[in-house]
Design an enzyme around this catalytic site. Structure first.
Site, mmCIF file in Angstrom:
data_model
loop_
_atom_site.group_PDB
_atom_site.id
_atom_site.type_symbol
_atom_site.label_atom_id
_atom_site.label_comp_id
_atom_site.label_asym_id
_atom_site.label_seq_id
_atom_site.Cartn_x
_atom_site.Cartn_y
_atom_site.Cartn_z
ATOM 1 C CG ASP A 161 -4.129 -0.403 -0.514
ATOM 2 O OD1 ASP A 161 -4.466 -1.426 0.095
ATOM 3 O OD2 ASP A 161 -4.101 -0.326 -1.754
ATOM 4 C CG ASN A 169 1.237 -8.294 -8.537
ATOM 5 O OD1 ASN A 169 2.437 -8.094 -8.688
ATOM 6 N ND2 ASN A 169 0.692 -8.447 -7.345
ATOM 7 C CG ASP A 178 7.277 -9.738 -4.978
ATOM 8 O OD1 ASP A 178 6.142 -9.446 -4.575
ATOM 9 O OD2 ASP A 178 7.682 -10.912 -5.086
ATOM 10 C CD GLU A 204 -2.840 -4.485 -2.368
ATOM 11 O OE1 GLU A 204 -3.973 -4.299 -2.858
ATOM 12 O OE2 GLU A 204 -2.387 -5.623 -2.113
#
Length: 287
Positions: A161, A169, A178, A204
């Site tokens: 993770d 973000n 991304d 993620e």
């Protein structure tokens, strides 16, 4: 870890149905399937026409045979021969046309088969990272557990993770987020080999499936990936602004005789949660 638990619960719902697959993919599969059905129906119709034509030609020959007796005048014989030649030319033309149409149908069916295969592959790939997706895991993880059971083999699973991904973000935008997911996916792909498979589990979260791998081997691989990610220098691809260090946490488990794929996922997910709670950027394995 709320997302991880939700994803795990989703996995337990069983086989993926039309509602779980991307709507556009479902429409594409339906369209290609209908086109394939139509093309096969067309081929069957062509073959039926050919059989009817052959039957008609056979009937014509039978009639000629019954009228062709020894006392038949030469003029009548010549007329019958001319009729047979005409009928034969008609059949040859029909057969040539049929062959041409069948070849076209064969080419069309091959194109549809490739399109159907591509659609199936798209259903198994993540759109952002091009890794295998959760749907692939739902299909193949149980198979790997079955193989390990039948061969008395080994199987390990890494759940990874990306740390503080929401903050990335929120700070730099989803385009940067991304891009980080894509780079992390490339890092996973670069470090695996053979039958090992990396997949995006969702958000993620990533999973590395390691057939024929013991826990120590999985831990070494996880540490190699963790270290490479930590040492990367990240910058905004447009502004050149430093993004800072990007790290990931890892939970690792080795399959145990008698347990199913859900139990294996549970244990890896639990260790990932521990790694997050212990400060992130670390590996915790279910020893």
């Amino acid at each position: 870890m709320t997302f991880a638990w939700g994803a795990l619960q989703f996995f337990r719902l069983g086989a993926v149905g039309p509602n779980e697959i991307d709507e556009r993919l479902s429409e594409r599969l339906e369209k290609v399937g209908q086109e394939l059905d139509d093309e096969v129906f067309s081929v069957v119709r062509l073959l039926k026409e050919h059989l009817e034509l052959s039957g008609s030609h056979s009937e014509s020959l039978a009639k000629v045979s019954s009228t062709l007796v020894a006392s038949t005048p030469p003029e009548r014989v010549r007329a019958i021969i001319q009729m047979l030649i005409s009928e034969n030319k008609k059949v040859q033309n029909e057969v040539r046309e049929l062959n041409g149409r069948l070849q076209q149908s064969q080419q069309q069916i091959e194109k549809l088969r490739v399109s159907l295969s591509d659609s199936h592959k798209l259903g198994m790939l993540d759109a952002v990272t091009s890794l295998k997706n959760r749907h692939w895991l739902e299909v193949y993880l149980p198979r790997e557990v079955t193989t390990a059971t039948e061969t008395n083999g080994c199987l390990s699973l890494i759940m990874a993770d990306v740390d503080h991904f929401k903050r990335i973000n929120d700070t730099f935008g989803h385009a940067v987020g991304d891009e980080i997911l894509r780079r992390f996916a490339e890092l996973l792909s670069k470090n695996i080999k053979g039958r090992d498979t990396a997949a995006r589990y969702g958000g993620e979260e990533f999973i590395i499936l390691l057939p024929q791998t013991r826990l120590d081997g999985a831990k070494n691989l996880g540490e190699q990936i963790r270290g490479e990610l930590e040492n990367k220098k990240w910058m905004h691809h447009r502004t050149g602004q430093p993004i800072g260090k990007v790290t990931a946490s890892f939970g690792i488990a080795e399959w145990r005789q008698g347990e199913d794929c859900y139990a294996l996922l549970d244990r890896a997910d639990s260790k990932l949660y521990e790694a997050k709670a212990a400060g992130r950027n670390r590996i915790i394995a279910d020893e």
